[in-house]
Design a protein around this motif. Structure first.
Motif, PDB file in Angstrom:
ATOM      1  N   ALA A  47       8.575  -6.180 -10.820  1.00 46.17           N
ATOM      2  CA  ALA A  47       8.692  -7.225  -9.806  1.00 46.17           C
ATOM      3  C   ALA A  47       7.405  -7.396  -9.009  1.00 46.17           C
ATOM      4  CB  ALA A  47       9.863  -6.923  -8.869  1.00 46.17           C
ATOM      5  N   ILE A  48       6.352  -6.675  -9.369  1.00 49.37           N
ATOM      6  CA  ILE A  48       5.038  -6.864  -8.745  1.00 49.37           C
ATOM      7  C   ILE A  48       4.303  -7.925  -9.554  1.00 49.37           C
ATOM      8  CG2 ILE A  48       2.804  -5.779  -8.300  1.00 49.37           C
ATOM      9  CD1 ILE A  48       4.299  -3.215  -7.643  1.00 49.37           C
ATOM     10  N   ALA A  49       3.978  -9.052  -8.914  1.00 46.96           N
ATOM     11  CA  ALA A  49       3.459 -10.212  -9.628  1.00 46.96           C
ATOM     12  C   ALA A  49       2.031 -10.033 -10.130  1.00 46.96           C
ATOM     13  CB  ALA A  49       3.545 -11.452  -8.725  1.00 46.96           C
ATOM     14  N   GLU A  50       1.317  -9.046  -9.612  1.00 43.32           N
ATOM     15  CA  GLU A  50      -0.067  -8.795 -10.025  1.00 43.32           C
ATOM     16  C   GLU A  50      -0.153  -7.393 -10.630  1.00 43.32           C
ATOM     17  OE1 GLU A  50      -2.370 -11.178  -9.778  1.00 43.32           O
ATOM     18  OE2 GLU A  50      -0.895 -12.508  -8.861  1.00 43.32           O
ATOM     19  N   PRO A  51       0.261  -7.220 -11.879  1.00 40.78           N
ATOM     20  CA  PRO A  51       0.346  -5.868 -12.454  1.00 40.78           C
ATOM     21  C   PRO A  51      -0.992  -5.158 -12.577  1.00 40.78           C
ATOM     22  CG  PRO A  51       0.705  -7.545 -14.143  1.00 40.78           C
ATOM     23  CD  PRO A  51       0.727  -8.260 -12.827  1.00 40.78           C
ATOM     24  N   GLU A  52      -2.104  -5.902 -12.534  1.00 44.32           N
ATOM     25  CA  GLU A  52      -3.408  -5.238 -12.608  1.00 44.32           C
ATOM     26  C   GLU A  52      -3.677  -4.400 -11.366  1.00 44.32           C
ATOM     27  OE1 GLU A  52      -4.183  -9.262 -10.709  1.00 44.32           O
ATOM     28  OE2 GLU A  52      -2.983  -8.471 -12.379  1.00 44.32           O
ATOM     29  N   TRP A  53      -2.899  -4.622 -10.293  1.00 44.55           N
ATOM     30  CA  TRP A  53      -3.052  -3.777  -9.104  1.00 44.55           C
ATOM     31  C   TRP A  53      -2.638  -2.339  -9.397  1.00 44.55           C
ATOM     32  CZ3 TRP A  53       0.865  -1.258  -6.224  1.00 44.55           C
ATOM     33  CH2 TRP A  53       0.415  -0.618  -5.067  1.00 44.55           C
ATOM     34  N   LEU A  54      -1.742  -2.130 -10.333  1.00 46.35           N
ATOM     35  CA  LEU A  54      -1.217  -0.788 -10.577  1.00 46.35           C
ATOM     36  C   LEU A  54      -2.298   0.194 -11.020  1.00 46.35           C
ATOM     37  CD1 LEU A  54       2.139  -1.860 -12.228  1.00 46.35           C
ATOM     38  CD2 LEU A  54       1.873  -0.746 -10.005  1.00 46.35           C
ATOM     39  N   PRO A  55      -3.067  -0.083 -12.070  1.00 44.21           N
ATOM     40  CA  PRO A  55      -4.136   0.866 -12.414  1.00 44.21           C
ATOM     41  C   PRO A  55      -5.210   0.969 -11.338  1.00 44.21           C
ATOM     42  CG  PRO A  55      -4.264  -1.102 -13.800  1.00 44.21           C
ATOM     43  CD  PRO A  55      -2.954  -1.157 -13.079  1.00 44.21           C
ATOM     44  N   GLU A  56      -5.416  -0.122 -10.607  1.00 45.03           N
ATOM     45  CA  GLU A  56      -6.367  -0.082  -9.487  1.00 45.03           C
ATOM     46  C   GLU A  56      -5.889   0.907  -8.433  1.00 45.03           C
ATOM     47  OE1 GLU A  56      -6.953  -3.017  -5.785  1.00 45.03           O
ATOM     48  OE2 GLU A  56      -7.505  -3.928  -7.692  1.00 45.03           O
ATOM     49  N   MET A  57      -4.612   0.842  -8.103  1.00 44.74           N
ATOM     50  CA  MET A  57      -4.042   1.765  -7.118  1.00 44.74           C
ATOM     51  C   MET A  57      -4.101   3.200  -7.616  1.00 44.74           C
ATOM     52  SD  MET A  57      -1.205   3.783  -6.427  1.00 44.74           S
ATOM     53  CE  MET A  57       0.151   3.126  -7.375  1.00 44.74           C
ATOM     54  N   ALA A  58      -3.755   3.418  -8.886  1.00 42.52           N
ATOM     55  CA  ALA A  58      -3.784   4.772  -9.439  1.00 42.52           C
ATOM     56  C   ALA A  58      -5.191   5.352  -9.382  1.00 42.52           C
ATOM     57  CB  ALA A  58      -3.265   4.757 -10.869  1.00 42.52           C
ATOM     58  N   ALA A  59      -6.189   4.543  -9.723  1.00 44.32           N
ATOM     59  CA  ALA A  59      -7.571   5.020  -9.672  1.00 44.32           C
ATOM     60  C   ALA A  59      -7.987   5.336  -8.242  1.00 44.32           C
ATOM     61  CB  ALA A  59      -8.496   3.967 -10.284  1.00 44.32           C
ATOM     62  N   PHE A  60      -7.567   4.499  -7.308  1.00 41.44           N
ATOM     63  CA  PHE A  60      -7.885   4.732  -5.893  1.00 41.44           C
ATOM     64  C   PHE A  60      -7.303   6.060  -5.426  1.00 41.44           C
ATOM     65  CE2 PHE A  60      -6.305   4.420  -1.510  1.00 41.44           C
ATOM     66  CZ  PHE A  60      -7.488   4.211  -0.817  1.00 41.44           C
ATOM     67  N   VAL A  61      -6.044   6.297  -5.730  1.00 44.31           N
ATOM     68  CA  VAL A  61      -5.381   7.527  -5.307  1.00 44.31           C
ATOM     69  C   VAL A  61      -6.068   8.738  -5.915  1.00 44.31           C
ATOM     70  CG1 VAL A  61      -3.273   8.878  -5.627  1.00 44.31           C
ATOM     71  CG2 VAL A  61      -3.127   6.521  -4.810  1.00 44.31           C
ATOM     72  N   ARG A  62      -6.303   8.697  -7.201  1.00 46.34           N
ATOM     73  CA  ARG A  62      -6.861   9.877  -7.874  1.00 46.34           C
ATOM     74  C   ARG A  62      -8.295  10.161  -7.434  1.00 46.34           C
ATOM     75  NH1 ARG A  62      -3.139  11.655 -11.215  1.00 46.34           N
ATOM     76  NH2 ARG A  62      -1.601  10.224 -12.134  1.00 46.34           N
ATOM     77  N   SER A  63      -9.042   9.110  -7.130  1.00 48.28           N
ATOM     78  CA  SER A  63     -10.427   9.336  -6.697  1.00 48.28           C
ATOM     79  C   SER A  63     -10.484   9.967  -5.311  1.00 48.28           C
ATOM     80  CB  SER A  63     -11.200   8.014  -6.699  1.00 48.28           C
ATOM     81  OG  SER A  63     -10.699   7.131  -5.706  1.00 48.28           O
TER      82      SER A  63
ATOM     83  N   PHE B 222      -3.041  -2.152   1.999  1.00 49.79           N
ATOM     84  CA  PHE B 222      -1.866  -1.644   2.709  1.00 49.79           C
ATOM     85  C   PHE B 222      -1.036  -0.728   1.802  1.00 49.79           C
ATOM     86  CE2 PHE B 222       2.586  -2.076   4.055  1.00 49.79           C
ATOM     87  CZ  PHE B 222       2.499  -1.834   5.418  1.00 49.79           C
ATOM     88  N   PHE B 223      -0.797  -1.149   0.572  1.00 54.64           N
ATOM     89  CA  PHE B 223       0.069  -0.381  -0.304  1.00 54.64           C
ATOM     90  C   PHE B 223      -0.673   0.747  -1.030  1.00 54.64           C
ATOM     91  CE2 PHE B 223       2.753  -4.259  -0.032  1.00 54.64           C
ATOM     92  CZ  PHE B 223       3.904  -3.644   0.430  1.00 54.64           C
ATOM     93  N   ALA B 224      -1.904   0.525  -1.439  1.00 58.27           N
ATOM     94  CA  ALA B 224      -2.664   1.606  -2.085  1.00 58.27           C
ATOM     95  C   ALA B 224      -2.856   2.761  -1.116  1.00 58.27           C
ATOM     96  CB  ALA B 224      -4.010   1.082  -2.574  1.00 58.27           C
ATOM     97  N   GLU B 225      -3.186   2.439   0.132  1.00 55.40           N
ATOM     98  CA  GLU B 225      -3.349   3.486   1.134  1.00 55.40           C
ATOM     99  C   GLU B 225      -2.014   4.142   1.481  1.00 55.40           C
ATOM    100  OE1 GLU B 225      -7.441   2.030   3.340  1.00 55.40           O
ATOM    101  OE2 GLU B 225      -5.571   2.042   4.483  1.00 55.40           O
ATOM    102  N   ASN B 226      -0.926   3.402   1.368  1.00 49.72           N
ATOM    103  CA  ASN B 226       0.379   4.005   1.620  1.00 49.72           C
ATOM    104  C   ASN B 226       0.648   5.109   0.598  1.00 49.72           C
ATOM    105  OD1 ASN B 226       3.589   3.806   0.856  1.00 49.72           O
ATOM    106  ND2 ASN B 226       3.198   3.730   3.055  1.00 49.72           N
ATOM    107  N   ALA B 227       0.327   4.849  -0.660  1.00 45.47           N
ATOM    108  CA  ALA B 227       0.519   5.867  -1.694  1.00 45.47           C
ATOM    109  C   ALA B 227      -0.306   7.111  -1.377  1.00 45.47           C
ATOM    110  CB  ALA B 227       0.133   5.300  -3.062  1.00 45.47           C
TER     111      ALA B 227
END
Length: 599
Positions: free
Chosen positions: A260-276, A236-241
Motif C-alpha cells: 500500500a506504499i505508492a512509491e516502492p523505491e522508498w523501501l530499499p532507500e529506507m533500508a540502506a539509510f537504516v543500515r548505514s 519522517f518515516f525512514a528516521e522513525n525506523a
C-alpha cells in the motif's frame, strides 16, 4: 549511550532548552504552546518546516497552534500526556541506564519469532514476565504488534497516528526499554511491527496543516496514499525506523502492508539509510509484509517477507476452507505447498482469482530459504475471521495433522513465526478490538465489520451478522485473552512438542542455515509433499509431510528417502518404518538429516 536524534519533534538540549521542528507546508503561521503558556512564534523555513527554541526540558507539555486556531499534538511526539488528542511531552532519550548495552543482536538464521499483542500480555511489564518462559521454550525473537500511539486503550495498533510515541496504555518509555533490556539479557531479540502505509482515522491532524503529506493520485483501503515523493515524508518515516532501532534498541522491524506504499523505491532507500546509520557492530533485521510478492526486496536490504502463500495453502489443506483468498489455493494445493517449500512464493507471476485474473508476484526461487517467514497463524489470519477462531478449532480434532504441520513449520529452513498462545494449544479466540469514543466512528467500525463478512454463507442474514463481536465492546477484548489456557489439559502436550522441535532447530538446523539452498520439493499425494535442502555445512535435510486423512503410498516416497540418514523427528511413532515400506501415514511429518558427504 548516545542515540540517534530524529529531524522532527522536540529535542532537549544540554543547555536546558528544547528545539522544536514541525513540518506544516499548508500553514501560514505556527506557534508552540508550552505548558499552556503564551504561544511562541516559530520561524518558517522554505521547505515548510517551522522551528523554535524555548527554555524548557524533559517533561514539558507542548502543542503546536496552527494559524492562531487549532492546537495539535506533535506528529513526531515521543510521548503523549494522555492520549492522541492530548499534549505532547518533551523526553530525555539518554536517561535510561541500559544493563545490557553490549548486546549486538543475533544472526537472522537463528530467528524464531513469537508475535504477541502487548496489551493482552499485560503491557511492557507483563511481556517482561513472560520472557524467561519463551526463552526456555526456544523462542529467539519476540515481535510486538504496533505500539505507536492509537486512540483509547484497546486497539490492534494499526490505527496508530503518532508513529514515534509508544502508547501509554502499555506502560512508559522506560518500561519498554526495560522489557527490551530484559530480553537481551536472556538472549532474546525484540522486533516491532511498524505501519508506514496509513494513519488511523481518530487523532490524525495532518490535514489541518500538512495536506501535502498525502496524494489524491493514489487511493488505498484507508483513503489517499501517503506521498512518499515528498522529501520530508520520506525523512519522517525512514528516521522513525532508525529511531526505534536506536533509542529503544529493537533488533528488527516488520513493515506492515508495504504493497500500500505508492512509491516502492522508498523501501530499499529506507533500508540502506537504516543500515548505514546502525553500523556493523549490531545485527538488525528488516522484514516485510507485501501482498505483491516482490522478491527483489529481499536482495535490497530486507531479510525476509511474511509468506502469506505458505499460510493460505497449509490452512486450506488442514481445514478445506475455500472462501475469500483461500480460493487461490484450492486447486492442486499439494503442488502449491511443494512450491512454497522449494521456492518460497506460490504466486510468482501467475494470475490470481482474488485479483480477477491479474498476475501476482515475481520469481522467488533464487532467494535463500530464510527469506520467508512461515507461520500457521498470526494476528491477521485469526483476527480477520469474523469470530476470531484459532486453527486448533478448525483443523481435524485429533490434532495429528496440526502436529504434523507444526513440525514441518519449525524444522524447515524458513523462519518460523508462532502467534501468542499457539504453543500452549490455546482455543480462546483472537478478535478485532478497538476503544473509540466517537459514536459515529464506533458505529462505522461495527457496521463495516459486519459488511466485511456479509458475503459469506454463514453471515448472509442480519441476525447472523449481529452475532459478530462488536470491536468496541470491552468484552471483545477480554475474550481475546489467552491466560486461561495456562492450565488446560493439553497445554503441557503442546509445550512439550514445541520445546522439542525448537530444541532440534536450535542445535541441529539453525547453526547451518547460513548458505542453505533448496534442493527442490515434490508432490506425494493430494495433501502430501517432500522437500530437501542442502544446509550450509553440507548436510542434507529432508522433510516428508502428509496433512491429509489418508495414508500415501507410492514409489515417489523413496525418491527422497535416505535409509542412512538420521531420523531427526517423526510426529507419529513408527512413521520412519512406514516410510521404509513406502508409506506415509495420514497426519505425519518425518524429518531426516544426512551428514555431509565425505570429501
Amino acid at each position: 549511550m548516545s542515540t540517534f536524534t530524529p529531524t522532527y519533534g522536540a529535542t532537549a538540549q544540554p543547555d536546558g532548552t528544547t528545539q522544536f521542528r514541525f513540518w506544516a507546508p499548508n500553514a501560514t503561521q505556527v506557534d508552540v504552546v508550552i505548558d499552556d503558556g503564551a504561544p511562541a512564534a516559530m520561524t518558517r523555513e522554505p521547505n515548510g518546516d517551522f522551528v523554535a527554541q524555548a527554555t524548557c526540558g524533559a517533561g514539558a507539555r507542548y502543542r503546536f497552534r496552527i494559524d492562531g486556531d487549532v492546537a495539535v499534538p506533535d506528529p513526531a511526539s515521543r510521548l503523549q500526556d494522555g492520549d492522541v488528542h492530548d499534549a505532547s511531552l518533551v523526553t530525555a532519550p539518554d536517561a535510561f541506564a541500559w544493563q545490557h548495552a553490549d548486546w549486538r543482536g543475533r544472526p537472522f538464521e537463528e530467528t524464531v519469532l513469537y508475535e504477541l499483542h502487548p496489551g493482552l500480555c499485560g503491557g511492557f511489564n507483563g511481556i517482561a514476565k513472560r520472557l524467561p518462559d519463551l526463552a526456555a521454550l526456544g523462542v529467539t525473537a519476540v515481535e510486538l504488534m504496533p505500539i505507536a500511539d492509537f486512540p483509547g486503550a484497546r486497539n490492534w495498533g494499526y490505527d496508530g497516528v503518532l508513529p514515534y510515541a509508544p502508547d501509554t496504555a502499555y506502560g512508559t518509555p522506560d518500561d519498554l526499554k526495560r522489557m527490551i533490556d530484559t530480553a537481551h539479557g536472556l538472549g532474546l531479540m525484540v522486533f516491532l511491527d511498524v505501519v508506514y502505509n496509513h494513519f488511523g482515522p481518530d487523532g490524525n491532524y495532518l490535514n489541518a496543516y500538512a495536506r501535502d503529506f498525502f496524494t489524491e493520485d493514489t487511493q488505498t483501503p484507508w483513503g489517499p496514499a501517503i506521498d512518499f515523493r515528498k522529501t520530508p515524508v520520506r525523512t519522517f518515516f525512514a528516521e522513525n525506523a532508525l529511531y526505534w532501532l536506536s533509542e529503544y534498541r529493537f533488533d528488527g522491524l516488520r513493515l506492515d502492508a508495504v504493497h500500500a506504499i505508492a512509491e516502492p523505491e522508498w523501501l530499499p532507500e529506507m533500508a540502506a539509510f537504516v543500515r548505514s546509520h546502525i553500523g556493523e557492530d549490531r545485527q538488525v533485521h528488516l522484514v516485510l509484509e507485501n501482498d505483491d510478492n516482490i522478491a527483489s526486496h529481499m536482495e535490497n536490504g530486507f531479510d525476509a517477507q511474511w509468506n502469506d502463500d505458505a499460510h493460505h495453502v497449509v490452512h486450506h489443506l488442514l481445514t478445506g476452507e475455500t472462501n475469500a483468498y483461500y480460493i487461490d489455493y484450492a486447486d492442486a494445493p499439494a503442488e502449491k505447498l511443494a512450491r512454497v517449500l522449494g521456492e518460497g512464493f506460490v504466486f510468482q507471476g501467475e494470475p490470481s482469482k482474488m485479483r480477477k485474473g491479474e498476475p501476482r508476484g515475481t520469481p522467488s526461487h533464487r532467494l535463500r530459504p530464510t527469506a520467508f517467514v512461515l507461520f500457521l497463524q498470526n494476528h491477521d489470519q485469526i483476527g480477520n475471521r469474523a469470530m476470531g477462531e484459532r486453527l486448533i478449532s478448525l483443523a481435524p480434532p485429533d490434532h495429528e495433522a496440526l502436529h504434523a504441520a507444526v513440525a514441518m513449520q519449525l524444522l524447515c529452513p524458513h523462519i518460523p513465526l508462532i502467534f501468542m498462545g499457539e504453543e500452549r494449544g490455546v482455543e480462546t479466540p483472537f478478535l478485532y478490538f478497538t476503544s473509540h469514543t466517537d459514536a459515529e466512528l464506533v458505529k462505522a467500525v461495527r457496521e463495516g465489520r459486519r459488511r466485511e463478512f456479509a458475503g459469506l454463507h454463514e453471515f448472509e442474514d442480519e441476525a447472523a451478522q449481529a452475532k459478530i463481536p462488536d470491536p468496541n465492546e470491552s468484552s471483545t477484548y477480554e475474550r481475546s485473552r489467552d491466560d486461561d489456557a495456562a492450565g488446560a489439559p493439553d497445554a503441557s502436550t503442546w509445550l512439550d512438542l514445541y520445546r522439542h522441535l525448537l530444541g532440534l532447530r536450535r542445535t541441529r538446523i539453525a547453526p547451518h542455515l547460513a548458505g542453505a539452498t533448496s534442493l527442490g520439493a515434490q508432490v506425494l499425494g493430494s495433501h502430501a509433499v517432500s522437500a530437501r535442502w542442502l544446509l550450509g555445512d553440507g548436510s542434507t535435510l529432508a522433510i516428508f509431510t502428509n496433512l491429509g486423512t489418508e495414508t500415501v503410498t507410492g514409489e515417489k516416497l523413496s525418491d527422497d528417502y535416505d535409509a542412512e540418514a538420521e531420523v531427526l523427528f517423526e510426529s507419529r511413532a513408527g512413521a520412519d518404518a512406514a516410510l521404509r515400506s513406502v508409506q506415509l501415514p495420514a497426519g505425519t511429518t518425518v524429518a531426516l538429516l544426512r551428514a555431509p558427504s565425505a570429501p
